[in-house]
Design a protein around this motif. Structure first.
Motif, mmCIF file in Angstrom:
data_model
loop_
_atom_site.group_PDB
_atom_site.id
_atom_site.type_symbol
_atom_site.label_atom_id
_atom_site.label_comp_id
_atom_site.label_asym_id
_atom_site.label_seq_id
_atom_site.Cartn_x
_atom_site.Cartn_y
_atom_site.Cartn_z
ATOM 1 N N LYS A 173 0.833 -1.208 0.000
ATOM 2 C CA LYS A 173 0.000 0.000 0.000
ATOM 3 C C LYS A 173 0.869 1.259 0.000
ATOM 4 O O LYS A 173 0.541 2.258 -0.655
ATOM 5 C CB LYS A 173 -0.934 0.002 1.211
ATOM 6 C CG LYS A 173 -2.067 -1.016 1.119
ATOM 7 C CD LYS A 173 -2.944 -0.974 2.360
ATOM 8 C CE LYS A 173 -4.076 -2.003 2.263
ATOM 9 N NZ LYS A 173 -4.919 -2.011 3.497
ATOM 10 N N LEU A 174 1.979 1.210 0.754
ATOM 11 C CA LEU A 174 2.903 2.348 0.756
ATOM 12 C C LEU A 174 3.516 2.556 -0.624
ATOM 13 O O LEU A 174 3.635 3.684 -1.099
ATOM 14 C CB LEU A 174 4.025 2.111 1.777
ATOM 15 C CG LEU A 174 3.743 2.445 3.241
ATOM 16 C CD1 LEU A 174 4.906 1.997 4.111
ATOM 17 C CD2 LEU A 174 3.499 3.934 3.427
ATOM 18 N N GLU A 208 2.304 1.724 -3.509
ATOM 19 C CA GLU A 208 1.285 2.211 -4.449
ATOM 20 C C GLU A 208 1.122 3.730 -4.394
ATOM 21 O O GLU A 208 0.759 4.363 -5.390
ATOM 22 C CB GLU A 208 -0.061 1.542 -4.161
ATOM 23 C CG GLU A 208 -0.115 0.077 -4.571
ATOM 24 C CD GLU A 208 -1.394 -0.604 -4.121
ATOM 25 O OE1 GLU A 208 -2.272 0.099 -3.559
ATOM 26 O OE2 GLU A 208 -1.524 -1.823 -4.305
ATOM 27 N N LYS A 209 1.397 4.315 -3.241
ATOM 28 C CA LYS A 209 1.245 5.765 -3.077
ATOM 29 C C LYS A 209 2.415 6.554 -3.660
ATOM 30 O O LYS A 209 2.326 7.765 -3.833
ATOM 31 C CB LYS A 209 1.098 6.113 -1.591
ATOM 32 C CG LYS A 209 -0.168 5.573 -0.940
ATOM 33 C CD LYS A 209 -0.186 5.919 0.540
ATOM 34 C CE LYS A 209 -1.419 5.341 1.233
ATOM 35 N NZ LYS A 209 -1.425 5.631 2.688
ATOM 36 N N SER A 269 9.879 4.614 0.662
ATOM 37 C CA SER A 269 9.000 5.734 1.012
ATOM 38 C C SER A 269 9.614 6.611 2.101
ATOM 39 O O SER A 269 9.942 6.121 3.192
ATOM 40 C CB SER A 269 7.644 5.183 1.482
ATOM 41 O OG SER A 269 6.756 6.222 1.809
#
Length: 581
Positions: free
Chosen positions: A30-31, A33-34, A334
């Motif tokens: 999810k990280l 994807e951002k 990230s």
């Protein structure tokens, strides 16, 4: 644990375990994807390693012998937890004579076929609470436990691959994490010494501490394989690592109940032997993204810029941070700008003029702090060591209050063991970078705290006078001599070239043409100013040069430690007003 749909507390262990597993397995993806979509520049990576003279296909696996496997089996820590296969470390260690033959065959088969058995890629995860609300999955740290036999596989590969990386000087010079002879102490000592000598030149130093989110978990597998190839691993080795990192599964255990298995799509295996080494390779080329000083301890990253003009430092750090952020995004890592901090170092006189930094990245202004935590140490703007000294005193006094409540259950031997492990270490941590900067009042408080420890061990009255005999009873050096002892241990490693290269290169020997009989085992003492006089580079050399040659030339580290402690014990003279409370 709360149910997201009903917002009610869930108590069923299987459901809670499944929710944890779903959270742990998906948070990294999810990280990623951002992150902005940036293409990974493989050509730049290859150019980076060509400049370091790394030859392609220069590393390959070698066959492992039964004797080597037997040694690894015999050295297993029997206290380690058992993986999903329920085979304990004690069972494997006690059966080493029988198991070494079939296991060496299986390992060699794995290395020649480039296949890692799927049973070795199943992890049992135990959620460990950190802080905050216990009903939030994000407040738990996943602790992965792998099968014991898989650790033997990994140790064989690690030993061969790490030796290749070290022999060929592949790993970034200022990467201090997960490397033999490197430590937080060497990293902090070197960095703080550099800042101090810049202070003596009348310079400011700006520091930015990067905060990477789930760095180990967001490692992209395809990029990692390209980096393994770039550092010299041949195709066969790359294929083995591809099998090692792919199709890994995990189950989460809560109150004895297990979740259903789930796969992980990215990241290096947590709780593994090879995971940290793979991460070092993954971030190894970060240095090509910046032209300023970059210090790494695994994912703890620090950017350092010195100069006369604070505005120029701010502009330089802002530019460097933008470049590093771009590199991180290309590598699917990230950066949390909200937790990335900055600090301005300088002499007290210089800090009266300017004391804050205005570093920007992607439109966000970083928080400028008066002190920061880095590698477990608190760094003040003037590097005066006050925060570290007072923190050590506070932790020791707090620990002693707890131990006194348990005093009736502990004999002197147990008290010493606990105090050495839990309290004496508070004096030791990072001492080379802060102790010699603190004033007499804090040093007195530190000595007073140590006196309390000794009284507790010997079961003395609270205000009983201490002398050298009491220190000898518990085999303690006083605080000053303890710090000198630790500094001399670091110097011994530097003298024998077993310290990190940045420490050995940093402290100059006497020029060969100027060596005398007395100086052949000594180092050159620099001419220093105020801040340099508090550096390890100056004080460590002074201490070392004052040692008798019979100690300097000790045949091994243990002998040196013994002789050095004996020497300092004899030298130790404790004044009554320094030890009496």
């Amino acid at each position: 644990m709360k149910d997201e749909d009903t917002n009610e507390i869930v108590f069923d262990s299987v459901i809670v375990a499944s929710k944890f597993n779903n959270f742990f397995c998906n948070i990294a993806s999810k990280l990623v994807e951002k992150l902005p979509k940036r293409e990974f520049e493989e050509k730049q990576l290859l150019d980076f390693y060509q400049q370091k003279n790394v030859m392609s296909n220069s590393f390959s696996f070698t066959v492992v012998s039964e004797d080597e496997v037997f040694k690894l089996l015999s050295s297993l820590n029997t206290a380690k937890s058992t993986g999903c296969d329920n085979i304990s470390a004690r069972f494997v260690k006690e059966g080493a004579v029988v198991l070494c033959t079939p296991l060496s065959y299986i390992i060699n088969l794995s290395l020649t076929k480039a296949i890692v058995p799927s049973d070795f890629k199943m992890a049992r995860v135990v959620p460990l609470f950190k802080k905050g609300s216990r009903s939030c999955e994000g407040n738990y740290r996943p602790v992965s436990i792998l099968p014991v036999i898989s650790k033997i596989f990994e140790k064989v590969v690690y030993k061969q691959f790490y030796k290749y990386l070290s022999d060929n000087d592949v790993i970034y010079k200022f990467q201090s994490g997960f490397r033999s002879s490197f430590s937080t102490d060497t990293a902090l000592t070197y960095m703080c010494d550099k800042i101090r000598f810049d202070m003596d030149k009348g310079l400011y130093t700006g520091l930015v501490l990067l905060d990477l989110q789930k760095a180990f978990d967001t490692v992209d597998h395809q990029i990692l394989l390209k980096k393994l190839s770039a550092v010299g691993a041949n195709n066969f080795v790359v294929n083995w690592f591809s099998s090692y990192i792919s199709e890994r599964q995990q189950v989460v255990q809560v109150n004895g109940s297990l979740s259903t298995p789930m796969s992980t799509s990215c990241g290096v295996p947590q709780g593994s032997i090879l995971g940290p080494l793979l991460f070092l390779i993954y971030v190894n080329d970060m240095s090509k993204a910046t032209s300023c000083d970059l210090y790494l301890y695994a994912d703890d990253s620090a950017l350092l810029v010195s100069g006369c003009n604070v505005n120029e430092i701010e502009e330089k750090l802002s530019l460097e941070l933008e470049n590093v952020k771009m590199w991180l995004e290309e590598n699917k890592l990230s950066l949390h700008l909200g937790k990335t901090e900055s600090i301005l170092f300088g002499s007290k006189k210089k800090l009266k003029k300017v004391s804050t930094l205005d570093v920007k990245c992607n439109g966000v202004t970083l928080v400028s702090k008066s002190n920061v935590k880095y590698l477990g140490a608190t760094l003040d703007q003037d590097l005066g060591g006050t925060s570290m000294g007072l923190s050590a005193v506070k932790k020791i006094n707090s620990g002693l209050k707890f131990l006194y409540r348990k005093a009736e259950f502990l004999k002197s031997k147990e008290r010493k063991l606990i105090c050495t492990a839990l309290l004496q270490s508070k004096f030791d941590y990072g001492c080379n970078m802060w102790f010699r900067c603190v004033g007499k009042s804090i040093r007195d408080k530190l000595q007073t705290a140590q006196n309390k420890i000794i009284r507790y061990i010997l079961d003395y009255e609270y205000r009983q006078h201490l002398d050298c005999r009491d220190f000898k009873k518990v085999n303690f050096l006083n605080v000053q001599n303890r710090i000198d002892y630790l500094s001399l241990n670091m110097m011994y490693k530097i003298f024998n070239n077993t310290a990190p290269s940045y420490m050995s290169d940093y402290i100059p020997r006497f020029a060969q043409s100027h060596c005398t009989r007395n100086s052949v085992n000594s180092f050159e003492i620099l001419h220093v100013k105020t801040h340099g006089s508090r550096s390890f580079k100056f004080n460590g050399v002074k201490l070392w040069n004052s040692l008798p040659n019979y100690i300097k030339c000790a045949e091994n580290k243990d002998t040196f430690k013994y002789k050095c402690k004996q020497y300092l014990t004899k030298k130790m003279v404790i004044k009554e007003n320094a030890i009496y409370v």
